[in-house]
Design a protein around this motif. Structure first.
Motif, PDB file in Angstrom:
ATOM      1  N   ASP A  78       2.079   4.898   3.531  1.00 41.40           N
ATOM      2  CA  ASP A  78       1.548   3.560   3.800  1.00 41.40           C
ATOM      3  C   ASP A  78       1.242   3.458   5.296  1.00 41.40           C
ATOM      4  N   SER A  79      -0.044   3.404   5.624  1.00 41.34           N
ATOM      5  CA  SER A  79      -0.447   3.256   7.034  1.00 41.34           C
ATOM      6  C   SER A  79      -1.313   2.013   7.205  1.00 41.34           C
ATOM      7  N   GLY A  80      -1.055   1.007   6.391  1.00 45.98           N
ATOM      8  CA  GLY A  80      -1.827  -0.239   6.526  1.00 45.98           C
ATOM      9  C   GLY A  80      -3.234  -0.079   5.985  1.00 45.98           C
ATOM     10  N   SER A  81      -4.209  -0.690   6.663  1.00 46.30           N
ATOM     11  CA  SER A  81      -5.591  -0.699   6.165  1.00 46.30           C
ATOM     12  C   SER A  81      -6.377   0.529   6.612  1.00 46.30           C
ATOM     13  N   SER A  82      -7.280   0.989   5.725  1.00 44.90           N
ATOM     14  CA  SER A  82      -8.244   2.024   6.130  1.00 44.90           C
ATOM     15  C   SER A  82      -9.192   1.392   7.150  1.00 44.90           C
ATOM     16  N   GLU A 106       8.298   8.707  -3.315  1.00 46.48           N
ATOM     17  CA  GLU A 106       8.795   8.521  -1.945  1.00 46.48           C
ATOM     18  C   GLU A 106       7.719   7.732  -1.178  1.00 46.48           C
ATOM     19  N   ILE A 107       8.059   6.553  -0.695  1.00 47.27           N
ATOM     20  CA  ILE A 107       7.077   5.779   0.074  1.00 47.27           C
ATOM     21  C   ILE A 107       7.396   5.944   1.561  1.00 47.27           C
ATOM     22  N   ILE A 108       6.432   6.471   2.294  1.00 45.77           N
ATOM     23  CA  ILE A 108       6.671   6.750   3.718  1.00 45.77           C
ATOM     24  C   ILE A 108       5.697   5.918   4.557  1.00 45.77           C
ATOM     25  N   SER A 109       6.250   5.126   5.445  1.00 47.56           N
ATOM     26  CA  SER A 109       5.389   4.336   6.321  1.00 47.56           C
ATOM     27  C   SER A 109       5.074   5.162   7.574  1.00 47.56           C
TER      28      SER A 109
END
Ligand code: AMP
Ligand code: MG
Length: 359
Positions: free
Chosen positions: A174-178, A6-9
């Motif tokens: 998925d929250s973009g960049s660290s 499951e990919i969660i943005s």
């Protein structure tokens, strides 16, 4: 075996509660969740669930003697797991959440896989809204190493995590960049020794604790295989691209002379300053940003190393940076990515290339 992931943005600053809830459910039900932190992405499970924690090792191909970091959402939670001496408690309270992990005597019975059978445990409270809400909502501490197959460069973006782990874990956030792009600083509280340099610098440690941490060879990434290992992770080859990488430790104005007659394709990874010099000789370059902003260099480090593999060159050359502040952490990672292979003269480079050809 492939499983459904499951990919969660999720927004990195204002995490959507219903999405956090969905991801936390996976943790509570024994699932493996890849999630962002301010340092790098982690691949995590309920720290008290032995079966799930074991799965992390399988998925990563991580050696069983390399323990995990337990991520907590408060110092109170940490002190249920680890014995934190009174003299440190208030000081840690002041600086957490932040990109610093502490090694302390383990208190609670954690699964053997989490601590690799040691009587100590690594604990950290991440300064990332998504990570913190996830731990809170899971109502359990989350054991997590960095999100990368063992030895490969660490993932610092959601999309890199999807490339590495889609079909292998239950959920990827998925929250973009660290924010920082390199792993946390590790301090062993028993001896106040820096085991791994990271975004929280020795000077910041000194300011926070009014104590100077011991900084050994391990911190520079130079420790050799025969030395006594305090932090198991430090003994492994790490963060390495498929493409061989050599570190250039000579004077900047010598570099073009050294590489100008090399006929095989190669690439230079380094500051925008060194890349603009290298561009003049027409080789491939990967800029990590200006040397004047070492935090930005750190942020771009792993994605640059990953990019090297897509260029299909014979080898990469990476610039050496000043080992000051966050530069200590940058050099630690780059030394490992280049397996400590360094040169400062043409002769030394040719020798490294020769070894490459004969291997
Ligand atoms: P990673 O999250 O992939 O960076 O891995 C966690 C790091 O923490 C590794 O370098 C481990 O060796 C280190 N670590 C975890 N637990 C301990 C411990 N009890 N003592 C020393 N180092 C530890
Ligand atoms: Mg790691």
């Amino acid at each position: 075996m492939t499983i459904k992931t499951e990919i969660i943005s999720i927004d990195s600053i204002k995490p959507q509660p219903e999405r956090i809830s969905k991801a936390a459910k996976f943790v509570r039900n024994g699932g493996i969740v890849v999630f962002p932190t301010e340092t790098v992405y982690g691949i995590g499970a309920n720290a008290f669930d032995e079966t799930s924690c074991k799965k992390i090792f399988e998925i990563k191909g991580r050696p069983a003697d390399n323990p995990l970091i337990v991520h907590v959402c408060s110092l109170e939670e940490a002190s249920k797991i680890a014995h934190i001496e009174d003299k440190y408690f208030k000081k840690i309270k002041k600086i957490w959440p932040s990109p610093i992990t502490f090694i302390a005597q383990a208190k609670a019975e954690l699964p053997k896989s989490v601590t690799a059978g040691l009587d100590t445990v690594a604990i950290r409270m991440p300064a990332h809204p998504v990570a913190l809400s996830l731990i809170k909502e899971a109502r359990q501490p989350i054991a997590a190493p960095s999100a990368n197959p063992s030895q490969k460069p660490t993932a610092t973006t959601g999309s890199q995590c999807i490339k590495y782990f889609d079909g292998r874990v239950d959920c990827i956030i998925d929250s973009g960049s660290s924010f920082f792009g390199i792993e946390s600083t590790i301090i062993d509280l028993r001896t106040f020794t820096l085991l791994r340099p990271g975004p929280f610098t020795p000077k910041e440690i000194e300011n926070a604790f009014s104590m100077v941490p011991l900084v050994g060879k391990i911190a520079s990434g130079k420790a050799s295989a025969g030395q006594k290992v305090i932090s198991p992770g430090t003994k492994y080859r790490h963060y390495a691209p498929e493409t061989p990488l050599f570190m250039f430790e000579g004077a900047e104005n010598k570099l073009t002379k050294i590489v100008e007659s090399i006929e095989v394709p190669f690439a230079i990874i380094g500051s925008s300053e060194i890349c603009s010099i290298a561009d003049r000789i027409g080789c491939s370059t990967i800029s990590m940003g200006s040397r004047k902003d070492p935090y930005n260099i750190a942020k771009n480090l792993y994605s640059s190393v990953i990019l090297l593999d897509s260029l299909k060159v014979k080898f990469g050359i990476v610039e050496a940076f000043e080992e000051q502040g966050v530069g200590l952490a940058i050099m630690n990672r780059l030394r490992k990515a280049s397996a400590n292979k360094a040169f400062s003269t043409k002769r030394e480079l040719l020798k490294l290339m020769q070894i490459l050809n004969s291997g």
